[in-house]
Design a protein around this motif. Structure first.
Motif, mmCIF file in Angstrom:
data_model
loop_
_atom_site.group_PDB
_atom_site.id
_atom_site.type_symbol
_atom_site.label_atom_id
_atom_site.label_comp_id
_atom_site.label_asym_id
_atom_site.label_seq_id
_atom_site.Cartn_x
_atom_site.Cartn_y
_atom_site.Cartn_z
ATOM 1 N N HIS A 149 0.848 -1.189 0.000
ATOM 2 C CA HIS A 149 0.000 0.000 0.000
ATOM 3 C C HIS A 149 0.881 1.236 0.000
ATOM 4 C CE1 HIS A 149 0.951 -0.813 4.234
ATOM 5 N NE2 HIS A 149 0.943 0.505 4.388
ATOM 6 N N HIS A 200 0.864 5.570 1.301
ATOM 7 C CA HIS A 200 0.210 6.630 2.063
ATOM 8 C C HIS A 200 0.465 7.932 1.308
ATOM 9 C CE1 HIS A 200 -0.553 3.945 5.405
ATOM 10 N NE2 HIS A 200 0.704 3.536 5.333
ATOM 11 N N GLU A 221 6.279 6.844 6.303
ATOM 12 C CA GLU A 221 6.006 5.886 7.368
ATOM 13 C C GLU A 221 7.308 5.274 7.866
ATOM 14 O OE1 GLU A 221 3.330 2.834 6.130
ATOM 15 O OE2 GLU A 221 3.559 1.670 7.952
ATOM 16 N N GLN A 255 6.556 -5.657 5.488
ATOM 17 C CA GLN A 255 5.291 -5.834 6.177
ATOM 18 C C GLN A 255 4.696 -7.233 5.981
ATOM 19 O OE1 GLN A 255 2.720 -2.501 6.696
ATOM 20 N NE2 GLN A 255 4.329 -1.026 6.278
#
Ligand code: MN
Length: 186
Positions: free
Chosen positions: A108, A110, A115, A128
């Motif tokens: 994904h 942002h 992050e 992740q």
């Protein structure tokens, strides 16, 4: 050599600085007023500072494991302005991510934040995904009050209206039926 110099000089002049974080706050705190429907500028409406309470800067529950019984084997527990009103206008969001063994927080982006992720338990989290055999826990910090999240698979195969299957089939170099199969899952 002179051409290269001119090229880099051209780049230096034409590229402006990219900012991927929220503007700095001008007040010490601006606790979000959950009851207000007032005008929003950039964040939530500030509560009257005289009515602010200490517990509006507090969150309990970061120690509790999230439920990872789902298709991807992970759970994101957000800790943002909705959980801590005192974070309003401070440009930060945190989260706890729980991973089951081989659990994954799907790829994904942002759009409004950078992050940083710290693995707290079991050091086998790559991109992740938990590649260890035990549960894993990570703590995340994002440089925005409203970082946004675009999960790639959902955006590509679960958009509404659909992206036409023949376009995706050509883009991903697969059979159209493979696209229909993916679209049916989102
Ligand atoms: Mn993320």
């Amino acid at each position: 050599m002179a051409t290269q110099f001119l090229f880099f000089a051209f780049l230096a002049v034409t590229f402006s600085v990219a900012l991927a974080s929220d503007p700095s706050s001008l007040q010490d705190f601006c606790v979000a007023d959950a009851t207000s429907s007032g005008i929003l500028v950039n964040g939530r409406v500030c509560k009257d500072p005289k009515l602010v309470e200490a517990n509006e800067f507090f969150f309990s529950g970061l120690h509790l494991a999230g439920n990872t019984s789902n298709a991807v084997g992970s759970r994101v527990t957000p800790i943002g302005v909705a959980q801590i009103g005192g974070l309003n206008a401070l440009g930060i969001t945190a989260a706890r991510i729980d991973f089951a063994p081989w659990g994954l927080n799907p790829p994904h982006t942002h759009p409004r934040a950078t992050e940083i992720l710290t693995v707290l338990e079991v050091g086998h989290v790559h991109f992740q995904q938990n590649v260890g055999n035990g549960n894993a826990v990570a703590l995340v910090a994002l440089s925005s009050q409203n970082p946004g999240v675009i999960t790639i698979a959902n955006a590509v195969f679960g958009s509404n209206p659909d992206i036409p299957a023949d376009i995706l089939a050509k883009a991903f170099q697969v059979d159209t039926n493979a696209i229909y199969s993916l679209q049916s899952k989102f």
